[in-house]
Scaffold this active site. Structure first.
Site, PDB file in Angstrom:
ATOM      1  N   ASP A   2      -7.589   5.299  -1.570  1.00 49.55           N
ATOM      2  CA  ASP A   2      -7.210   4.068  -0.873  1.00 49.55           C
ATOM      3  C   ASP A   2      -6.425   3.132  -1.795  1.00 49.55           C
ATOM      4  O   ASP A   2      -6.969   2.625  -2.776  1.00 49.55           O
ATOM      5  CB  ASP A   2      -8.474   3.365  -0.368  1.00 49.55           C
ATOM      6  CG  ASP A   2      -8.186   2.321   0.691  1.00 49.55           C
ATOM      7  OD1 ASP A   2      -7.069   1.764   0.682  1.00 49.55           O
ATOM      8  OD2 ASP A   2      -9.070   2.056   1.523  1.00 49.55           O
ATOM      9  N   CYS A  53       0.815  -1.223   0.000  1.00 49.61           N
ATOM     10  CA  CYS A  53       0.000   0.000   0.000  1.00 49.61           C
ATOM     11  C   CYS A  53       0.849   1.273   0.000  1.00 49.61           C
ATOM     12  O   CYS A  53       0.536   2.239  -0.704  1.00 49.61           O
ATOM     13  CB  CYS A  53      -0.992  -0.002   1.159  1.00 49.61           C
ATOM     14  SG  CYS A  53      -0.266  -0.338   2.774  1.00 49.61           S
ATOM     15  N   HIS A  69      -5.547   0.157  -1.226  1.00 50.83           N
ATOM     16  CA  HIS A  69      -5.849  -1.248  -0.947  1.00 50.83           C
ATOM     17  C   HIS A  69      -6.869  -1.852  -1.913  1.00 50.83           C
ATOM     18  O   HIS A  69      -7.187  -3.040  -1.821  1.00 50.83           O
ATOM     19  CB  HIS A  69      -6.356  -1.400   0.495  1.00 50.83           C
ATOM     20  CG  HIS A  69      -5.409  -0.878   1.530  1.00 50.83           C
ATOM     21  ND1 HIS A  69      -5.472   0.414   1.995  1.00 50.83           N
ATOM     22  CD2 HIS A  69      -4.353  -1.456   2.154  1.00 50.83           C
ATOM     23  CE1 HIS A  69      -4.511   0.605   2.893  1.00 50.83           C
ATOM     24  NE2 HIS A  69      -3.808  -0.506   3.000  1.00 50.83           N
TER      25      HIS A  69
END
Length: 465
Positions: A422, A298, A424
């Site tokens: 994000d 990440c 992820h």
């Protein structure tokens, strides 16, 4: 740039003009004269009755220099530009059976046209005249990539808009001539290429012609002249090729999504102002580039998003670094052992700072927050960062990393929302899923682990032109 006016449209005219020129090998002044003559011939051609405009993805053809003849009976000089959209064939889906996501913010319509030359009627046959001259010449033959734009209102007549496009064609040929004469060396003639730029000091796109053979570094002095001409600050780039305007109807060739946050509405917080990332970035996340980094990459992806911002704002020409290149950079600066390259080990904000410095020459501020419950108190710091620097911010806490693209913050009440990208996410480049499911979205203070410590990496803009 005032292109978000509901009545604004962009007419874009493209096509190729063949440039032919025989250059005298021995006489420099004669070479320049011949180049100018060839450009003058092209300017006369775009004024000829044989010039034809075709509306892309439609059956409409216009002869702008022949009393504005049109191939469709219901189109004439008085037709409003906005009515052209009804003649353009459009696709309602993305090719995979899914409806395209409609922008929540207005997108300026772009009407694309191509120009060509009509084949003339055959004339009476005549005997050719031949003569012979013994002299050395160097023949130049290239296609000039013409690309003209004008910003119009939807109620402006198509006839007046076509006249503006004709003037833009002639002007662009003159600018190409100036660039060619300035940069030609002996019989080596550069290909002039036009680029369009959206500037804070102009209400329309500004077109600049650059020689294809000269890189951005070699054009620095010319860019300084442009900054002075358009009254722009000289501490950030506006006229590098990577700063060129990206037309909303053109997909990016690398497949990455750009600025998904533009499709979101701002949170409704009384007294709060949005402070957002400035410019363009690419969304980098898990599982892209045939790289399985699910569960550990990440921070690498957040760093790639930051690097993409510096690339697309013109601060660097190198490609966005891969995971392996990031790891090698950390080995090179002595932060990690050699065995780190090729591993699946996490990195954090301090490592992101080191890589930005080593690979891009970018300095960063590190903001330490002892626990997530204190992040709302950083509203002023983050608002000031996005107002002055405008770069994406990498935030790491515990085993998770995210990218902060902005804040909505109230100076009076202290209420705050964080605009989060994000890394992820593991799916495809589906804008609707990414925005609807919150992979790019506004988050409240409860989004953060209230007891975990966080480090924020705030990249600083270099002073460059």
């Amino acid at each position: 740039m005032v292109l978000v006016d509901d009545g604004a449209m962009i007419l874009r005219l493209g096509g190729g003009l063949e440039f032919l020129c025989q250059l005298d090998v021995s006489d420099a002044s004669q070479r320049q004269l011949e180049v100018s003559r060839s450009f003058a011939d092209l300017r006369s051609r775009v004024k000829a009755e044989s010039l034809v405009f075709s509306l892309t993805d439609s059956a409409l053809f216009i002869w702008p220099n022949k009393s504005f003849q049109a191939s469709l009976d219901d189109v004439d000089e008085s037709t409003a530009c906005g009515e052209l959209l009804q003649y353009v064939r459009s696709e309602d889906d993305d090719g995979g059976g899914k409806k395209k996501k409609k922008d929540k913010k207005s997108v300026v319509p772009v009407v694309n046209l191509r120009f060509m030359m009509e084949i003339t009627e055959p004339t009476e046959p005549s005997a050719p005249c031949l003569y012979r001259e013994n002299k050395k010449h160097h023949c130049i033959r290239m296609v000039l990539p013409m690309d003209c734009v004008v910003t119009v209102r939807s109620d402006e007549t198509f006839g007046s808009s076509c006249k503006r496009l004709l003037r833009a064609l002639s002007t662009q040929l003159s600018e190409m001539e100036a660039v060619t004469l300035r940069h030609m060396k002996d019989t080596d003639v550069p290909v002039p290429r036009p680029f369009h730029f959206s500037l804070p000091t102009s209400t329309e796109l500004v077109t600049i012609v650059y020689p294809a053979s000269v890189d951005d570094k070699g054009l620095e002095s010319f860019r300084k002249e442009l900054h002075n001409r358009f009254e722009l600050p000289d501490d950030r780039p506006y006229f590098r090729r990577s700063n060129a305007f990206h037309f909303p109807d053109e997909p990016y060739k690398d497949g990455y999504l750009r600025n998904p946050h533009n499709h979101l509405n701002h949170p409704n917080i009384e007294g709060a102002k949005p402070y957002l990332v400035q410019g363009v970035y690419s969304y980098h996340h898990y599982m892209q580039d045939r790289m399985d980094d699910n569960g550990w990459g990440c921070a690498y992806r957040s760093l790639q998003t930051i690097c993409s911002w510096f690339r697309q704002q013109g601060y660097m020409e190198r490609t966005v670094p891969t995971h392996k290149e990031i790891q090698q950079a950390l080995v090179d600066v002595g932060d990690k052992p050699a065995a780190f390259v090729g591993s699946r080990q996490w990195i954090g904000s301090i490592e992101v700072q080191a890589v930005l410095s080593h690979l891009l020459g970018v300095t960063s501020k590190i903001l330490f927050v002892s626990q997530g419950s204190e992040l709302p108190s950083q509203g002023r710091e983050l608002a000031n960062h996005f107002l002055t620097e405008g770069t994406p911010v990498m935030i790491g806490g515990g085993v998770l990393a995210h990218t902060i693209l902005g804040v909505a913050w109230s100076e009076t009440s202290g209420q705050i929302r964080f605009l989060i990208l994000d890394p992820h996410y593991t799916g495809g480049e589906d804008l609707q899923t990414i925005t609807d499911k919150g992979w790019c979205g506004w988050k409240g203070p409860e989004f953060w682990d209230q007891n975990a410590y966080y480090n924020l990496c705030l990249p600083q803009r270099p002073k460059a032109i």
